[in-house]
Scaffold this motif. Structure first.
Motif, PDB file in Angstrom:
ATOM      1  N   ASP A  36      45.679  38.685  35.775  1.00  0.00           N
ATOM      2  CA  ASP A  36      44.443  38.598  36.544  1.00  0.00           C
ATOM      3  C   ASP A  36      44.775  37.861  37.836  1.00  0.00           C
ATOM      4  OD1 ASP A  36      41.800  37.991  37.545  1.00  0.00           O
ATOM      5  OD2 ASP A  36      41.055  38.365  35.520  1.00  0.00           O
ATOM      6  N   ASN A  74      35.734  49.175  36.678  1.00  0.00           N
ATOM      7  CA  ASN A  74      35.894  50.592  36.321  1.00  0.00           C
ATOM      8  C   ASN A  74      36.832  51.370  37.238  1.00  0.00           C
ATOM      9  OD1 ASN A  74      33.976  49.951  34.436  1.00  0.00           O
ATOM     10  ND2 ASN A  74      32.269  50.723  35.648  1.00  0.00           N
ATOM     11  N   ARG A 166      29.370  45.060  40.196  1.00  0.00           N
ATOM     12  CA  ARG A 166      28.219  45.304  39.326  1.00  0.00           C
ATOM     13  C   ARG A 166      26.994  45.777  40.105  1.00  0.00           C
ATOM     14  NH1 ARG A 166      29.665  40.008  36.008  1.00  0.00           N
ATOM     15  NH2 ARG A 166      30.793  40.950  34.290  1.00  0.00           N
TER      16      ARG A 166
HETATM   17  N1  NAD Z   1      32.847  46.971  25.473  1.00  0.00           N
HETATM   18  C1  NAD Z   1      31.886  46.256  26.031  1.00  0.00           C
HETATM   19  O1  NAD Z   1      30.899  45.936  25.393  1.00  0.00           O
HETATM   20  C2  NAD Z   1      32.004  45.800  27.462  1.00  0.00           C
HETATM   21  C3  NAD Z   1      31.252  44.696  27.878  1.00  0.00           C
HETATM   22  C4  NAD Z   1      31.392  44.274  29.195  1.00  0.00           C
HETATM   23  C5  NAD Z   1      32.210  44.964  30.071  1.00  0.00           C
HETATM   24  N2  NAD Z   1      32.893  46.062  29.640  1.00  0.00           N
HETATM   25  C6  NAD Z   1      33.773  46.803  30.564  1.00  0.00           C
HETATM   26  O2  NAD Z   1      34.925  45.991  30.809  1.00  0.00           O
HETATM   27  C7  NAD Z   1      35.322  46.086  32.175  1.00  0.00           C
HETATM   28  C8  NAD Z   1      35.269  44.704  32.797  1.00  0.00           C
HETATM   29  O3  NAD Z   1      33.954  44.227  32.772  1.00  0.00           O
HETATM   30  P1  NAD Z   1      33.612  42.664  32.836  1.00  0.00           P
HETATM   31  O4  NAD Z   1      32.129  42.571  32.707  1.00  0.00           O
HETATM   32  O5  NAD Z   1      34.484  41.881  31.920  1.00  0.00           O
HETATM   33  O6  NAD Z   1      34.041  42.375  34.365  1.00  0.00           O
HETATM   34  P2  NAD Z   1      34.323  40.968  35.084  1.00  0.00           P
HETATM   35  O7  NAD Z   1      34.017  41.174  36.516  1.00  0.00           O
HETATM   36  O8  NAD Z   1      33.650  39.859  34.329  1.00  0.00           O
HETATM   37  O9  NAD Z   1      35.895  40.781  34.873  1.00  0.00           O
HETATM   38  C9  NAD Z   1      36.847  41.623  35.472  1.00  0.00           C
HETATM   39  C10 NAD Z   1      38.135  40.808  35.628  1.00  0.00           C
HETATM   40  O10 NAD Z   1      39.159  41.698  36.091  1.00  0.00           O
HETATM   41  C11 NAD Z   1      39.926  41.005  37.085  1.00  0.00           C
HETATM   42  N3  NAD Z   1      40.571  42.028  37.902  1.00  0.00           N
HETATM   43  C12 NAD Z   1      40.057  42.766  38.918  1.00  0.00           C
HETATM   44  N4  NAD Z   1      40.977  43.629  39.379  1.00  0.00           N
HETATM   45  C13 NAD Z   1      42.107  43.414  38.646  1.00  0.00           C
HETATM   46  C14 NAD Z   1      43.409  43.998  38.650  1.00  0.00           C
HETATM   47  N5  NAD Z   1      43.710  44.982  39.502  1.00  0.00           N
HETATM   48  N6  NAD Z   1      44.319  43.532  37.770  1.00  0.00           N
HETATM   49  C15 NAD Z   1      44.003  42.546  36.891  1.00  0.00           C
HETATM   50  N7  NAD Z   1      42.792  41.950  36.850  1.00  0.00           N
HETATM   51  C16 NAD Z   1      41.855  42.394  37.713  1.00  0.00           C
HETATM   52  C17 NAD Z   1      38.907  40.163  37.835  1.00  0.00           C
HETATM   53  O11 NAD Z   1      39.526  39.088  38.522  1.00  0.00           O
HETATM   54  C18 NAD Z   1      38.032  39.679  36.673  1.00  0.00           C
HETATM   55  O12 NAD Z   1      38.483  38.483  36.094  1.00  0.00           O
HETATM   56  C19 NAD Z   1      34.379  47.108  32.812  1.00  0.00           C
HETATM   57  O13 NAD Z   1      34.975  48.366  32.740  1.00  0.00           O
HETATM   58  C20 NAD Z   1      33.153  47.058  31.923  1.00  0.00           C
HETATM   59  O14 NAD Z   1      32.416  48.263  31.936  1.00  0.00           O
HETATM   60  C21 NAD Z   1      32.840  46.469  28.338  1.00  0.00           C
END
Ligand code: NAD
Length: 355
Positions: A36, A74, A166
């Motif tokens: 990250d 995404n 988001r």
């Molecule tokens: N299964 C579920 O219930 C569920 C729940 C929430 C989110 N999601 C999915 O998970 C994904 C992330 O969502 P979130 O809410 O955790 O997002 P978030 O914004 O809270 O976290 C994303 C993280 O990815 C990091 N990041 C960004 N680009 C990156 C890269 N190129 N390499 C490494 N790290 C990178 C960011 O710094 C951040 O810490 C989305 O696709 C979302 O749809 C799934």
């Protein structure tokens, strides 16, 4: 492979942290590293005593992970998963499979040609409640599935929207972030969606993405369903707020969020209550409730266990890139229906082209 599986978590945000917590409880799998670029990721890695790497290329060069969980925004799902799979690293990829149909179709190609597992993180399918409901429906316990209503009220706080993706069309909004789970379950229970109609509004938050939507679906088997979703509406009637899947993030309320009505009986979830008539169905007679018994299990743990089995023994992912792409096609149809105000037929033919 033998021995414990070292897993890299890529993206230590909201759901990445859930996976990191889950890995700490798993036998046969451990957190190998966090990738990250943001400072909180590095701080978390330090506190857990694992290396924090800046990007996937460095991870591949370092050769310190047997598998990876991709939990990044995404629009990064395709490039990150492609790099990992081409390096021979199995991937558990968070939903939605990708930000666009074109990216999802490319992922199907890579996953199906490459021979390394790609499991998409529709974690609810690993929940014993969903397994039991699916089993009951398939066994005909509610008769033919006639209709379903699903509600999803998720009052998200302002801090949730600090992450710009988001609020960004094509990446954020409750249709893509949350409704995709409901579409996945409805397809799991009913089969494929035939047509959709939808109304969407951004009137509560004023972002470029919707905050609220109402959707009507018809299925190829003749069933109908409605879904109401909002990230600006308060109420306990949502899977996330009733199923107790992630009690650290979401308290569970003792109400129901899904109602399936069949020709013989009804089924509510997540309480798994079967509502049956004595004798022939007749709306003037009392229905008898029976709670279907199930042994509770954490769906995130179950999902990782399945991922581990795919890595060790091979087999078919419970949710493949192809399956998850069908969810995306339905979502695209919902967005097109909301924009046009017209019913939209769901065209799954892009998936045939990839057979
Ligand atoms: N299964 C579920 O219930 C569920 C729940 C929430 C989110 N999601 C999915 O998970 C994904 C992330 O969502 P979130 O809410 O955790 O997002 P978030 O914004 O809270 O976290 C994303 C993280 O990815 C990091 N990041 C960004 N680009 C990156 C890269 N190129 N390499 C490494 N790290 C990178 C960011 O710094 C951040 O810490 C989305 O696709 C979302 O749809 C799934």
């Amino acid at each position: 492979m033998t021995g414990s599986i070292g897993v890299a978590v890529i993206g230590a945000g909201a759901i990445g942290r859930t996976h990191i917590d889950t890995l700490a409880r798993m036998e046969g799998q451990y957190l190998a590293t966090i990738i990250d670029p943001a400072p909180p990721g590095a701080a978390l890695a330090r506190s857990l005593g694992v290396p924090c790497l800046p990007d996937v290329a460095t991870l591949i060069d370092a050769g310190i992970a047997d598998a990876a969980i991709v939990a990044t925004p995404n629009e990064t799902h395709l490039p990150i998963s492609e790099a990992l799979l081409q390096a021979g690293i199995p991937v558990l990829l968070e939903k939605p499979v990708a930000e666009s149909l074109a990216s999802a179709l490319r992922l199907i190609e890579i996953a199906e040609e490459g021979g390394r597992p790609l499991l998409v993180g529709h974690h609810r399918r690993h929940n014993p409640i969903i397994r039991k409901a699916h089993e009951a429906i398939r066994a005909g316990r509610i008769g033919n599935l006639v209709m379903a209503t699903v509600t999803c009220s998720l009052a998200k706080p302002p801090s949730y929207f600090e992450a710009a993706w988001r609020r960004t069309p094509g990446a954020g909004g409750p249709l893509l972030i949350n409704l995709v789970h409901e579409i996945d379950l409805l397809r799991h229970f009913f089969g494929e969606v035939a047509t959709v109609q939808a109304i969407a509004s951004n009137g509560r938050r004023g972002f470029a993405v919707e905050d609220t939507a109402a959707v009507a679906l018809t299925f190829a088997n003749g069933g109908l369903a409605t879904l109401c979703i909002s990230d600006a509406a308060t109420g306990p009637w949502a899977w996330d707020l009733t199923a107790g899947e992630n009690p650290v993030r979401f308290p569970a309320h003792p109400v129901t969020a899904h109602h399936y009505a069949g020709s013989r009986a009804g089924l509510s979830l997540p309480d798994l209550t079967l509502w049956e008539p004595e004798g022939e169905p007749d709306w003037t007679r009392r229905l008898q409730p029976t709670i279907l018994e199930v042994e509770a299990a954490d769906p995130y743990e179950e999902q990782l266990r399945h991922f581990g089995n795919l890595i060790r023994e091979g087999g078919t992912p419970l949710v493949s890139a192809r399956d998850a792409t069908a969810n995306l096609i339905v979502l695209d149809a919902i967005r097109a229906a909301a924009e046009s105000g017209c019913a939209v037929a769901v065209d799954l033919s892009p998936l045939d082209l990839k057979d």
